[in-house]
Design a protein around this motif. Structure first.
Motif, PDB file in Angstrom:
ATOM      1  N   THR A   1     -42.785 -44.586  36.255  1.00 14.35           N
ATOM      2  CA  THR A   1     -43.832 -44.486  35.241  1.00 14.35           C
ATOM      3  C   THR A   1     -44.845 -43.380  35.504  1.00 14.35           C
ATOM      4  O   THR A   1     -45.789 -43.223  34.728  1.00 14.35           O
TER       5      THR A   1
ATOM      6  N   GLY B   1     -40.080 -44.086  31.988  1.00 11.66           N
ATOM      7  CA  GLY B   1     -40.944 -43.673  30.899  1.00 11.66           C
ATOM      8  C   GLY B   1     -40.459 -42.397  30.244  1.00 11.66           C
ATOM      9  O   GLY B   1     -40.853 -42.071  29.118  1.00 11.66           O
ATOM     10  N   GLY B   2     -39.582 -41.648  30.938  1.00 10.58           N
ATOM     11  CA  GLY B   2     -39.021 -40.417  30.412  1.00 10.58           C
ATOM     12  C   GLY B   2     -37.546 -40.562  30.115  1.00 10.58           C
ATOM     13  O   GLY B   2     -37.153 -41.379  29.281  1.00 10.58           O
TER      14      GLY B   2
ATOM     15  N   ASN C   1     -37.479 -43.837  27.463  1.00 11.06           N
ATOM     16  CA  ASN C   1     -37.879 -43.165  26.238  1.00 11.06           C
ATOM     17  C   ASN C   1     -36.669 -42.501  25.598  1.00 11.06           C
ATOM     18  O   ASN C   1     -36.496 -42.543  24.375  1.00 11.06           O
ATOM     19  N   GLN C   2     -35.800 -41.919  26.429  1.00  9.40           N
ATOM     20  CA  GLN C   2     -34.566 -41.298  25.948  1.00  9.40           C
ATOM     21  C   GLN C   2     -33.490 -41.449  27.023  1.00  9.40           C
ATOM     22  O   GLN C   2     -33.790 -41.392  28.212  1.00  9.40           O
TER      23      GLN C   2
ATOM     24  N   ALA D   1     -33.134 -47.112  24.222  1.00  3.03           N
ATOM     25  CA  ALA D   1     -34.099 -46.027  24.306  1.00  3.03           C
ATOM     26  C   ALA D   1     -34.925 -45.943  23.025  1.00  3.03           C
ATOM     27  O   ALA D   1     -34.508 -46.413  21.969  1.00  3.03           O
ATOM     28  N   ALA D   2     -36.108 -45.326  23.125  1.00  2.85           N
ATOM     29  CA  ALA D   2     -36.931 -45.117  21.938  1.00  2.85           C
ATOM     30  C   ALA D   2     -36.383 -43.962  21.107  1.00  2.85           C
ATOM     31  O   ALA D   2     -36.511 -43.948  19.881  1.00  2.85           O
ATOM     32  N   THR D   3     -35.765 -42.994  21.772  1.00  7.28           N
ATOM     33  CA  THR D   3     -35.242 -41.800  21.117  1.00  7.28           C
ATOM     34  C   THR D   3     -33.772 -41.638  21.450  1.00  7.28           C
ATOM     35  O   THR D   3     -33.375 -41.846  22.595  1.00  7.28           O
TER      36      THR D   3
END
Length: 253
Positions: free
Chosen positions: A132, A161-162, A189-190, A213-215
């Motif tokens: 994070t 987080g990434g 995130n991805q 993932a968010a993306t």
């Protein structure tokens, strides 16, 4: 008199031979890899010793879950790591073993592999890692600049987080190889499963599934070379590999 001296000489030879026979097993045992007791302290000490020795095999206690309660590695750039940074070729030889971050511990990924290092997992699961550190939050389970090899192993339930919930490999010298292994239920995130940025990814008879993932992509992100053989990449969200900078051969959706 001559017969007496000959007998003494023969007796001495037998004693020397017997002594050597007694010493050989002890010497052999000294060079053998001892099993690491089922504790965080013992595992950290074993990794530090292997790094100092220039690499080696660490044999884990059968069925043991090694729970990490604090970080033991940090290069000052990429955020904290549960294990000491792997700077040499180290193999963790397991039998139904898990290395996990304690649910009550501060956030840290499980392992970081330096460009000079290599991490080989045999029958070992890494779980609970959480990367994070703002701006340096790639690789929830493993951050890899060297070589990571999994056989009959898993990276499950980690968070980044990434990029790369399970593993983030970066650079042309970096390589991740999965054989009969699983990447499951990671988040990021991805590329919640695997992110291979300019690196080499090779997967054989393995599974990447249920990563979120968010993306996009949710499963595998590759901007390097990827080779998939009899490998299943399914049920990842929002996509398996769609959105990856480079096509991931054999990955659909």
């Amino acid at each position: 008199m001559r017969m007496h001296r000959t007998s003494l000489a023969l007796a001495g030879s037998v004693l020397l031979a017997t002594g050597a026979a007694c010493l050989l097993p002890t010497a052999a045992q000294a060079g053998a890899a001892a099993t690491v007791p089922c504790s965080e302290t013992a595992l950290i000490a074993a990794v530090n010793a292997a790094n100092t020795a220039g690499g080696g095999t660490i044999t884990l206690t059968n069925g043991c879950t090694y729970t990490l309660t604090s970080a033991h590695g940090n290069d000052g750039v990429n955020g904290p790591d549960g294990l000491p940074i792997i700077t040499t070729p180290i193999a963790l030889s397991g039998n139904a073993n898990t290395i996990t971050r304690s649910a009550t511990a501060a956030a840290f990924r499980i392992a970081q592999v330096a460009a000079s290092g290599g991490l080989t997992l045999n029958a070992v699961t890494l779980s609970g890692g959480n990367a994070t550190t703002a701006g340096h939050n790639h690789g929830g389970g493993v951050l890899n600049f060297g070589a990571v090899t999994l056989t009959g192993s898993a990276i499950n339930g980690n968070t980044a987080g990434g990029l790369g919930g399970a593993i983030y490999s970066s650079g042309a010298a970096a390589a991740a190889t999965f054989t009969s292994s699983t990447v499951r239920s990671n988040t990021a995130n991805q590329a919640a499963g695997i992110a291979s940025a300019g690196a080499t990814l090779t997967m054989t008879s393995s599974v990447v599934t249920l990563n979120t993932a968010a993306t996009q992509p949710g499963g595998i992100y590759s901007s390097g070379t990827s080779t998939m053989t009899t490998t299943s990449v399914t049920a990842n969200t929002p996509t398996n590999c769609v959105g990856s900078p480079q096509p991931v051969t054999g990955c659909v959706g």
